[in-house]
Design an enzyme around this catalytic site. Structure first.
Site, PDB file in Angstrom:
ATOM      1  N   LYS A  42       0.853  -1.188   0.000  1.00  0.00           N
ATOM      2  CA  LYS A  42       0.000   0.000   0.000  1.00  0.00           C
ATOM      3  C   LYS A  42       0.888   1.237   0.000  1.00  0.00           C
ATOM      4  CE  LYS A  42      -1.642   3.466   2.540  1.00  0.00           C
ATOM      5  NZ  LYS A  42      -0.953   4.322   3.488  1.00  0.00           N
ATOM      6  N   GLY A  60      -6.364   9.716  -0.282  1.00  0.00           N
ATOM      7  CA  GLY A  60      -7.011  10.610   0.681  1.00  0.00           C
ATOM      8  C   GLY A  60      -8.525  10.524   0.557  1.00  0.00           C
ATOM      9  N   ASP A  68      -7.450  15.812  11.467  1.00  0.00           N
ATOM     10  CA  ASP A  68      -6.056  15.362  11.583  1.00  0.00           C
ATOM     11  C   ASP A  68      -5.930  14.061  10.801  1.00  0.00           C
ATOM     12  OD1 ASP A  68      -3.552  14.482  12.357  1.00  0.00           O
ATOM     13  OD2 ASP A  68      -4.055  14.186  14.462  1.00  0.00           O
ATOM     14  N   GLY A 115      -2.729   8.593  11.050  1.00  0.00           N
ATOM     15  CA  GLY A 115      -3.268   7.252  11.274  1.00  0.00           C
ATOM     16  C   GLY A 115      -4.303   6.799  10.266  1.00  0.00           C
ATOM     17  N   ALA A 116      -4.695   7.666   9.325  1.00  0.00           N
ATOM     18  CA  ALA A 116      -5.734   7.275   8.361  1.00  0.00           C
ATOM     19  C   ALA A 116      -5.273   6.097   7.504  1.00  0.00           C
ATOM     20  CB  ALA A 116      -6.113   8.463   7.484  1.00  0.00           C
ATOM     21  N   GLY A 117      -4.030   6.175   7.022  1.00  0.00           N
ATOM     22  CA  GLY A 117      -3.496   5.071   6.210  1.00  0.00           C
ATOM     23  C   GLY A 117      -3.352   3.786   7.003  1.00  0.00           C
ATOM     24  N   ASP A 118      -2.979   3.924   8.281  1.00  0.00           N
ATOM     25  CA  ASP A 118      -2.830   2.744   9.142  1.00  0.00           C
ATOM     26  C   ASP A 118      -4.187   2.093   9.412  1.00  0.00           C
ATOM     27  OD1 ASP A 118      -0.134   3.514   9.306  1.00  0.00           O
ATOM     28  OD2 ASP A 118      -0.552   4.783  11.034  1.00  0.00           O
ATOM     29  N   ASN A 169     -11.749   2.303   3.260  1.00  0.00           N
ATOM     30  CA  ASN A 169     -11.829   3.755   3.014  1.00  0.00           C
ATOM     31  C   ASN A 169     -12.613   4.439   4.134  1.00  0.00           C
ATOM     32  OD1 ASN A 169     -10.458   3.528   0.592  1.00  0.00           O
ATOM     33  ND2 ASN A 169     -12.270   3.709  -0.702  1.00  0.00           N
ATOM     34  N   GLY A 210      -5.057  12.835  16.701  1.00  0.00           N
ATOM     35  CA  GLY A 210      -4.305  11.656  17.134  1.00  0.00           C
ATOM     36  C   GLY A 210      -4.785  10.417  16.399  1.00  0.00           C
TER      37      GLY A 210
END
Length: 328
Positions: free
Chosen positions: A202, A238, A262, A265-268, A299, A310
């Site tokens: 990824k 995104g 924020d 951590g979105a990708g994680d 997604n 955070g």
């Protein structure tokens, strides 16, 4: 969680690498020097993935080294409180837990200043690895920060090798943090040095541009990153969602529009969701309609994670994800 906290090899996702503390300004849109104060936010991409998995009901274990200090013990406790097995955690008496000061720009994107000279995670040695944990992984997930310096680099390569020999799927999210590398060229070279070992990769749109040298986010550019052993290549976009590529099909799954505070951590969160679903049903990797449904779910996980400050506090449980999907 598994019954009685038992971790079996059949669905275990093992995350390898760094866990650290992000110091996040209490005010968005200011420089580090201008920030009036900071909040402690536990993070580190591999640890975030482990907690994301656990929060979605999966089985997760973390392998890495922390400082034998208050922050290191705090991070180990956070993993435990979140249902992540700590059997692979080590403590270094001579080095501190890594810290990062994070600037939150007005648009929710981040800039980093790291304190790692050296930090405990960099000092993990191959002979210290808990190979039993690694051998029991159904999926072994890692980034590239653990490749930057020895001895951690050798530990990373050994852990990958042991996981692969034991039949695990290897999952790679480079998680580019340029300030940590000696140079951009070194970062690109080392990130790509283990590229052909992974089953699942990824990358973000920014990482795609960095690794290919192209300014286009299209299929032709993405396929420059394809390798013959790869099962699934993902490019996250995104709020625009994600692109997927397999040997037999490719496409785009739209994202969700949320109020982004924020992006940490979105990708994680996305990766954790994907890996959770793959260990439940590996046929997802061969079935396009199943994969698209899983990526819609992933997604949604990523989107929800951007709505709070955070990473770890923002990682969603399944009910929140389904609410977003069903309300959309």
């Amino acid at each position: 969680m598994a019954p009685n906290g038992v971790v079996s090899g059949s669905t275990l996702i093992v995350s390898f690498g760094e866990m650290l503390i992000d110091f996040v300004p209490t005010v968005s849109g200011v420089s580090l020097a201008e920030a009036p104060g900071f909040l402690k936010a536990p993070g580190g991409a591999p640890a975030n993935v482990a907690i994301a998995v656990s929060r979605l009901g999966g089985q997760a274990s973390f392998v890495g080294k922390l400082g034998d200090d208050e922050f290191g013990r705090m991070l180990a406790d956070i993993l435990k409180q979140n249902g992540v097995s700590g059997d692979g955690i080590l403590f270094d008496e001579g080095a501190r837990t890594a810290l990062a000061f994070v600037t939150l720009r007005a648009d929710g994107e981040r800039e980093f200043m790291f304190y790692r000279n050296p930090s405990a995670d960099m000092l993990l040695r191959p002979e210290e690895l808990n190979l039993d944990v690694i051998r029991s992984a159904k999926v072994f997930h890692y980034g590239s920060i653990s490749l930057i310096v020895e001895p951690c680099r050798s530990a990373h390569l050994k852990a990958m090798e042991v996981a692969k020999e034991s039949g695990a799927l290897l999952s790679y999210d480079p998680n580019l943090r340029l300030p940590l590398w000696p140079s951009a060229d070194e970062a690109r070279e080392q990130i790509l040095s283990i590229w052909d070992k992974a089953d699942i990769i990824k990358v973000s749109d920014v990482e795609l541009e960095f690794l290919t040298g192209s300014d286009k986010i299209d299929d032709e550019t993405a396929l420059k990153l394809w390798h013959p052993n790869l099962t699934l290549l993902l490019v996250t976009l995104g709020e625009k969602g994600s692109k997927y590529y397999t040997k037999n099909f490719h496409g785009t799954v739209n994202g969700f529009h949320v109020n982004t505070v924020d992006t940490t951590g979105a990708g994680d969160s996305f990766v954790g969701a994907l890996l959770c679903k793959i260990v439940e049903d590996p046929t997802i990797l061969e079935n396009e309609s199943k994969l698209r449904a899983v990526l819609k779910f992933a997604n949604a996980c990523g989107a929800i994670t951007t709505t709070k400050k955070g990473a770890i506090p923002a990682l969603p449980a399944e009910a929140e994800v389904l609410a977003l999907i069903n309300g959309a």
